[in-house]
Design an enzyme around this catalytic site. Structure first.
Site, PDB file in Angstrom:
ATOM      1  CE  LYS A  96       9.185  16.803  12.092  1.00  0.00           C
ATOM      2  NZ  LYS A  96       7.968  16.955  10.892  1.00  0.00           N
ATOM      3  CE  LYS A 128       9.841  20.182  15.307  1.00  0.00           C
ATOM      4  NZ  LYS A 128       8.765  20.686  14.656  1.00  0.00           N
ATOM      5  CG  ASP A 143       8.733  -5.129 -34.072  1.00  0.00           C
ATOM      6  OD1 ASP A 143       8.649  -6.346 -34.448  1.00  0.00           O
ATOM      7  OD2 ASP A 143       9.674  -4.606 -33.898  1.00  0.00           O
TER       8      ASP A 143
END
Length: 614
Positions: free
Chosen positions: A23, A205, A529
């Site tokens: 969900k 849910k 570098d």
């Protein structure tokens, strides 16, 4: 069209006829597209495409893929995706309130939202609402495969229409929802039909609640809400209010206790001293208040003094049982003040943005057993006491850690690993996975030299049509990345290019830049570098913290941010997630760029010039 809605449950739905989905916290939306027009509407029939134009743009750019399947209707969630299992509620709310067209377009470009589809209601003009859920889901999967769309949520993908897959067992999905701090899951009966506008018990849910122990401080007479607080620095600190979860007899008893022990009463409120302790569950803290708070239980075993703000903060992001955080209140940084649990929370939240760069790379960490207050040490070898889930890879006699998952990252955080340094290639790569220029000025006060160098390099890269990314080092410089396709180039190839850029910078401004190896001969010039980009060398990972006194982070930037106003110390651990939620992730398209990078023509040109290696 009103969407079908799930019902809230506090019990895990079990049984072979249940299927499970993640969900997500966003705007429920239904996408409809026929041959003439498209619409994306909220559950309240509000048009969303004007506020989320990135969805319309993506669909129009891919119309040829979708065209054979029109008219089509998809049910899903419009989200600001944090990771595979979580969407950011606050960000989608901010987007939903926007009205400025300029700001909407800017957000759509830098922080696009995704439409996650979990159901297919119409295909080629035929309604599927009377088909059972599993049949609809399988047709949805086939559609996404044919349209070459992501088959699971991916916040890094520029494909903004994605699938929410289903799982057949609760536990295989729930462990990850908890680990990644997701909202919860939705369980669906596999034979359910899609019923417009109905809140059904065939969809349930189940949420990933956080729990806090607190005390009651007030009752609001007009609506029946109980106000909760904790102690912060010995003062009462309000954390929100709740009404749901109480049984009628519990609510009545609580009201009677408050009424009998009131210390003050106004027209809307009855106030009490801290005395009644309860546990409240909630989703998260949003704008300083608990979201969706529910009463859980009375805590007669607690005293108000046991309900402390520090504990509340720690409980806001509950971790899985197998992730142990020892000494959670240990101070690690002083200014800003950051304790160990806060650092663990940072690693958890930043993991979707940081882990892709650590994936399959030999990891070197710098550990700070006493925070920045003591001496650090480098660690390459995986210690013998590492848990079984930590992956390793042997190279030249060293058993390196491979940090491919959140559990490993959190374990390293508990070991007080502050800095994460990685090589320029993965364990599967035969050559460099990217070119990186490390622009390292002599000290923090010469940081403007790094800005000058970065902008000069960017100018050249743009002319060469190379896509580049820039980040702070988190210490005193900047680093420029050029993603490359895997297993395509050698370090000798990339050395031709890095030395070319270095020579260009020095010739452009010899008073500011140098390739002099000896420190004593550099003066206050920035050392370019280019030799550092080589096999076996490492660089700090994007979003890695640094062991600086300011708790700085090696922070990806948008190129337009690179100017004289930025400072390395502005990008700190406590600010990082807000920055991402506000402006987006500048490295979001990094891995997709690898396949379209036009490096080969430049390399061939340099080879024909036969430029010598420095």
């Amino acid at each position: 069209m009103k969407p079908m809605l799930p019902s809230l449950t506090f019990e895990v739905p079990q049984g072979k006829d249940w299927l499970y989905e993640v969900k997500y916290d966003g705007f429920r939306a239904i996408l409809h597209w026929n041959h003439h027009e498209m619409s994306l509407e909220s559950r309240n029939s509000k048009p969303l495409l004007p506020i989320f134009p990135e969805i319309k743009t993506f669909l129009e750019e891919n119309k040829e893929l979708f065209h054979p399947f029109l008219p089509i209707t998809l049910d899903g969630e419009l989200v600001f995706l944090e990771n595979e299992y979580k969407a950011h509620f606050g960000s989608i709310q901010v987007r939903g309130r926007m009205r400025s067209e300029k700001k909407i377009v800017e957000k759509a470009q830098k922080s696009p939202c995704h439409f996650l589809s979990f159901d297919l209601l119409e295909l080629k003009g035929k309604s599927l609402r009377t088909d059972d859920f599993l049949t609809r889901k399988k047709k949805l999967l086939e559609l996404f495969k044919k349209c070459r769309l992501p088959l699971q949520p991916d916040h890094n993908s520029s494909k903004l229409i994605q699938l929410i897959p289903y799982y057949q067992t609760f536990q295989e999905i729930w462990d990850n929802v908890v680990l990644y701090n997701g909202e919860g899951i939705v369980a669906k009966q596999e034979k359910n039909k899609w019923e417009e506008g109905k809140r059904t018990t065939l969809w349930l849910k189940f949420k990933n609640w956080k729990y806090v122990s607190c005390f009651i401080i007030a009752y609001e007479k007009t609506n029946g809400y109980f106000y909760a607080g904790v102690y912060k620095n010995k003062e009462v600190f309000q954390i929100g209010q709740f009404i749901f979860g109480l049984k009628p007899d519990e609510k009545k008893a609580l009201f009677e206790i408050i009424k009998a022990n009131k210390i003050e009463e106004t027209s809307p409120f009855i106030f009490v001293d801290p005395a009644i302790c309860v546990d409240v569950k909630y989703l998260e803290i949003y704008e300083g208040q608990m979201r969706e708070p529910h009463f859980h239980e009375f805590r007669f075993d607690l005293k108000p003094a046991d309900c402390q703000y520090e504990q509340f903060v720690q409980q806001q992001k509950n971790l899985p049982a197998d992730i142990e955080v020892t000494h959670p209140d240990k101070p690690l940084w002083e200014n800003p003040a950051i304790q160990k649990m806060e650092y663990i929370h940072y690693l958890r939240e930043i993991s979707p943005y940081m882990l892709p760069f650590l994936k399959n790379r030999l990891l070197t960490v710098i550990r700070y057993p006493h925070g920045i207050f003591g001496e650090p040490f480098y660690q390459k070898n995986c210690p013998e006491y590492a848990p079984e889930f930590v992956e390793t890879e042997k190279s030249e006699g060293i058993n390196y850690i491979i940090c491919n998952d959140l559990k490993t990252l959190l374990w390293l955080g508990n070991q007080l690993s502050f800095e994460f340094h990685i090589p320029f290639q993965t364990v599967q790569s035969n050559g460099p996975s990217e070119i990186v220029f490390d622009l390292d000025p002599p000290s923090r006060k010469e940081f403007p030299l790094a800005i000058k160098a970065a902008l000069l390099i960017r100018e050249v890269l743009d002319q060469l049509e190379l896509i580049s990314y820039v980040k702070t080092s988190g210490n005193k410089g900047l680093q420029i990345y050029i993603p490359l396709p895997e297993n395509t180039y050698t370090y000798d190839d990339t050395r031709l290019f890095t030395s070319f850029i270095a020579d260009f910078l020095v010739s452009k401004d010899p008073d500011s830049f140098t390739i002099e190896r000896m420190k004593k001969n550099r003066g206050n010039r920035l050392y370019v570098d280019y030799i550092q980009h080589a096999e076996g060398k490492t660089i700090v990972s994007p979003y890695s913290p640094r062991g600086t006194k300011e708790a700085t982070v090696a922070t990806p930037l948008f190129w337009e941010e690179v100017n004289d106003q930025i400072k390395v110390e502005d990008f700190q651990i406590p600010k990082m997630m807000k920055r991402i939620n506000d402006v987006g992730d500048p490295f979001a398209s990094y891995f997709e760029t690898k396949e379209i990078q036009k490096f080969d023509p430049i390399l061939q040109f340099l080879k024909t010039k036969n430029l010598p290696h420095k």
